[in-house]
Write a protein that holds these residues in place. Structure first.
Motif, PDB file in Angstrom:
ATOM      1  N   PHE A  22       1.172  -1.443   9.621  1.00 23.50           N
ATOM      2  CA  PHE A  22       0.431  -2.693   9.479  1.00 23.50           C
ATOM      3  C   PHE A  22       1.391  -3.649   8.780  1.00 23.50           C
ATOM      4  O   PHE A  22       1.872  -3.354   7.693  1.00 23.50           O
ATOM      5  CB  PHE A  22      -0.821  -2.486   8.636  1.00 23.50           C
ATOM      6  N   LYS A  42      -1.742   1.010  -0.295  1.00 20.34           N
ATOM      7  CA  LYS A  42      -2.054   0.433   1.016  1.00 20.34           C
ATOM      8  C   LYS A  42      -3.357  -0.378   0.985  1.00 20.34           C
ATOM      9  O   LYS A  42      -3.407  -1.502   1.470  1.00 20.34           O
ATOM     10  CB  LYS A  42      -2.090   1.528   2.096  1.00 20.34           C
ATOM     11  N   MET A  93       3.564  -1.262   6.137  1.00 24.18           N
ATOM     12  CA  MET A  93       3.235   0.102   5.734  1.00 24.18           C
ATOM     13  C   MET A  93       2.654   0.922   6.877  1.00 24.18           C
ATOM     14  O   MET A  93       1.741   0.493   7.574  1.00 24.18           O
ATOM     15  CB  MET A  93       2.260   0.058   4.555  1.00 24.18           C
ATOM     16  N   ALA A  94       3.221   2.097   7.053  1.00 21.43           N
ATOM     17  CA  ALA A  94       2.773   3.001   8.110  1.00 21.43           C
ATOM     18  C   ALA A  94       1.319   3.381   7.872  1.00 21.43           C
ATOM     19  O   ALA A  94       0.847   3.413   6.736  1.00 21.43           O
ATOM     20  CB  ALA A  94       3.634   4.251   8.140  1.00 21.43           C
ATOM     21  N   ALA A 113      -2.778  -3.551  -0.931  1.00 17.84           N
ATOM     22  CA  ALA A 113      -2.043  -4.574  -0.177  1.00 17.84           C
ATOM     23  C   ALA A 113      -2.962  -5.297   0.807  1.00 17.84           C
ATOM     24  O   ALA A 113      -2.878  -6.517   0.969  1.00 17.84           O
ATOM     25  CB  ALA A 113      -0.866  -3.937   0.566  1.00 17.84           C
ATOM     26  N   LEU A 114      -3.855  -4.555   1.457  1.00  6.91           N
ATOM     27  CA  LEU A 114      -4.752  -5.197   2.425  1.00  6.91           C
ATOM     28  C   LEU A 114      -5.766  -6.086   1.727  1.00  6.91           C
ATOM     29  O   LEU A 114      -6.126  -7.159   2.222  1.00  6.91           O
ATOM     30  CB  LEU A 114      -5.460  -4.132   3.272  1.00  6.91           C
ATOM     31  N   VAL A 117       3.908  -7.118   3.466  1.00  2.00           N
ATOM     32  CA  VAL A 117       3.214  -5.838   3.629  1.00  2.00           C
ATOM     33  C   VAL A 117       3.759  -5.182   4.893  1.00  2.00           C
ATOM     34  O   VAL A 117       3.700  -5.773   5.973  1.00  2.00           O
ATOM     35  CB  VAL A 117       1.690  -6.073   3.796  1.00  2.00           C
TER      36      VAL A 117
END
Lengths: 360, 360
Positions: B157, A225, B174-175, A228-229, B172
């Motif tokens: 997100f 996560k 993702m919880a 990815a950000l 992307v």
């Protein structure tokens, strides 16, 4: 150390490096603001790297910032290798100006440099009454998920929204690494283990050994996560803007060959587009009250919203002064002396006297 | 199960519930797309909750969507309690339309309902050649950091950027919870422990006991970081839009008193604002190649970018069909039978025959 005193010396140092006074003041404001908010890693302790790059002409003290507009609400700023603080401030100003006219303003930036604490630009937008995103890319410090070598920056995800009735603004400014590398270094120095998920060793194996982790890489927050950000910020701030990207932003601490060519992406958003400001303030206040009044996890005294801890520290430090540690103080004095900037006697005195905790 | 077959039956089911055919097709497209991408939690297995709420008139099969514009680039859609898929699709279309004219388009939505897999709206923007954000709020499922009761949604997100030369788009989705609650349930059923940081027990204590965690709450991803991002989506999608917020979005599975009043926030962004499309494609391709060609962590065969695993599964399933499990298949058939929708013989046959893995 009173913030005003620190601001004055810091501004003088940058002015002595041929940064125009208005810009030197802004740089000082951003650095001192970081120290006020308890974000020492982005405070005056970093002055030496900026002045070093100014001396080596890798940072331009008086950049000719140029702006290009595209369609209605987008602009791009060429930072001309100026200090990231100066370039970023100009770009966020422009985003606010566009959002004032059109609801949303997007400003991409290329040829910039390290811009310090992202919250500085968020606070700038909040003062104007806007929600904002501030994204930057950065030199490689963290692997992409699945990799084992530094590729992505640990740059922060930064977002802010104005506060409500009785509630402070929400200020999100958080690195996409699971933890600052400094925490791994401290665990190593103390001979402590690090938790799983913090780091890989140099061979790319998961490790709880602090030394092995320090010699390897720190991992992204929440694994895939955070990766990815960080990649998202690389795309928005780096790829779309024309800046360096994909591992090519220069590390300001080790690469003295070329300017960094950092990219940023600022988005300002008018919050009261569909609801009147008073109703929004009511709703933001309700959100904060509901969030903070719920039952707490074991060991938690108070639920704090993003930005609340920093705002409290800043409020206290504005009154009581900033508790710089001895090495930070010595750094500021050395930087001032190097360019013959006058150091107030009180500042020099507190550097010379032993720390209060030792008795005297 | 061929995707086309599943699409047809699903669309017929919604049409039988008085959803106009065009909208029923879009709902079916979103649900089947989730199954194609391996996101079974948002696929056709969820049909019963949507039809149940249509039957109870908590979801409006034929909403009169109304649009308000504010300033140049912002719009708000009143979803009239329609299916989130229909409302979300309309809103993202509008964001794309505005971004086509002005560079960026922002669309807020109120009075909507659960919108399924966020990637559906990202793919919609990608087809039009845009970068996009898709945010939604949701009923309480996760504590804010420091709390111990469900307050924030686990909503994803979601961000996308078009692919480059030889590289697929970045998707992307993702919880913001550390893990799906279903994973804790499975650990409980198997009598396994759960890792630290996944959940609190009902008294708000950190736990590694799966049963205690299942009876408590799942935690945000990366702790305070996932909590901050979820709060950000609550502000953008909920507070600013006029939708329910701060714990007041109704849970579609347990609250049959009122419509949900979910809020969404869509932002479309033209990528080629300052660089020509060909140069951007080159840069995105370079980014992907550099990211994927680096040395790998131990145990990793291939570095995959966000969205790449799902795109591969979807490509395979478009050819080979979707491997629905027995209960999902039974669910679809029961839903079809309930509204006298014709079920193709092949579909009914595969539900009646024992699974291939058992031999036959």
């Amino acid at each position: 150390m009173p913030a005003e005193l620190l601001h004055r010396v810091t501004s003088d140092i940058f002015a002595a490096h041929h940064v125009p006074r208005h810009d030197a003041d802004r740089v000082a404001h951003c650095l001192v603001e970081a120290d006020l908010r308890g974000v020492a890693s982005h405070g005056v302790g970093r002055i030496p790297i900026y002045t070093e790059r100014l001396r080596r002409k890798l940072v331009n003290p008086a950049p000719a910032l140029t702006t290009e507009r595209a369609m209605t609400v987008a602009a791009r700023v060429d930072g001309d290798n100026g200090l990231g603080f100066v370039v970023g401030t100009r770009a966020m100003d422009l985003a606010i100006e566009i959002a004032t006219a059109h609801g949303v303003g997007l400003v991409l930036v290329h040829r910039s440099t390290h811009y310090g604490m992202a919250a500085s630009y968020l606070l700038q937008a909040l003062e104007a009454g806007f929600c904002a995103f501030a994204f930057t890319n950065a030199s490689p410090a963290m692997p992409i998920w699945g990799g084992r070598e530094a590729f992505l920056g640990t740059s922060p995800f930064a977002f802010a929204a104005p506060g409500g009735d009785g509630s402070p603004p929400v200020v999100v400014d958080m690195a996409m690494s699971v933890v600052a590398r400094g925490k791994i270094r401290r665990a190593m120095q103390r001979g402590e283990k690090i938790p799983e998920g913090w780091a890989l060793d140099a061979e790319g194996r998961a490790t709880t050994d602090a030394k092995a982790g320090y010699e390897g890489v720190v991992l992204p927050a929440a694994g895939v996560k955070g990766s990815a950000l960080s990649l998202m910020m690389e795309i928005l701030a780096g790829v779309l803007s024309g800046a360096a990207f994909g591992g090519e932003v220069r590390n300001q601490y080790i690469d003295f060959e070329q300017p960094q060519n950092v990219g940023h992406c600022f988005l300002a958003l008018k919050p009261d587009l569909f609801l009147p400001r008073a109703e929004l303030a009511q709703r933001m206040g309700d959100l904060a009250r509901r969030a903070k009044s719920g039952p707490k996890a074991q060991g938690v005294d108070e639920i704090l919203l993003p930005g609340e801890p920093e705002a409290r520290i800043a409020a206290r430090r504005r009154l009581d002064g900033i508790p710089l540690d001895a090495s930070e103080l010595a750094t500021v004095i050395a930087e001032a002396d190097a360019v013959k900037v006058e150091v107030p006697a009180s500042l020099r005195a507190s550097a010379d006297s032993p720390p209060r905790a030792m008795g005297a």
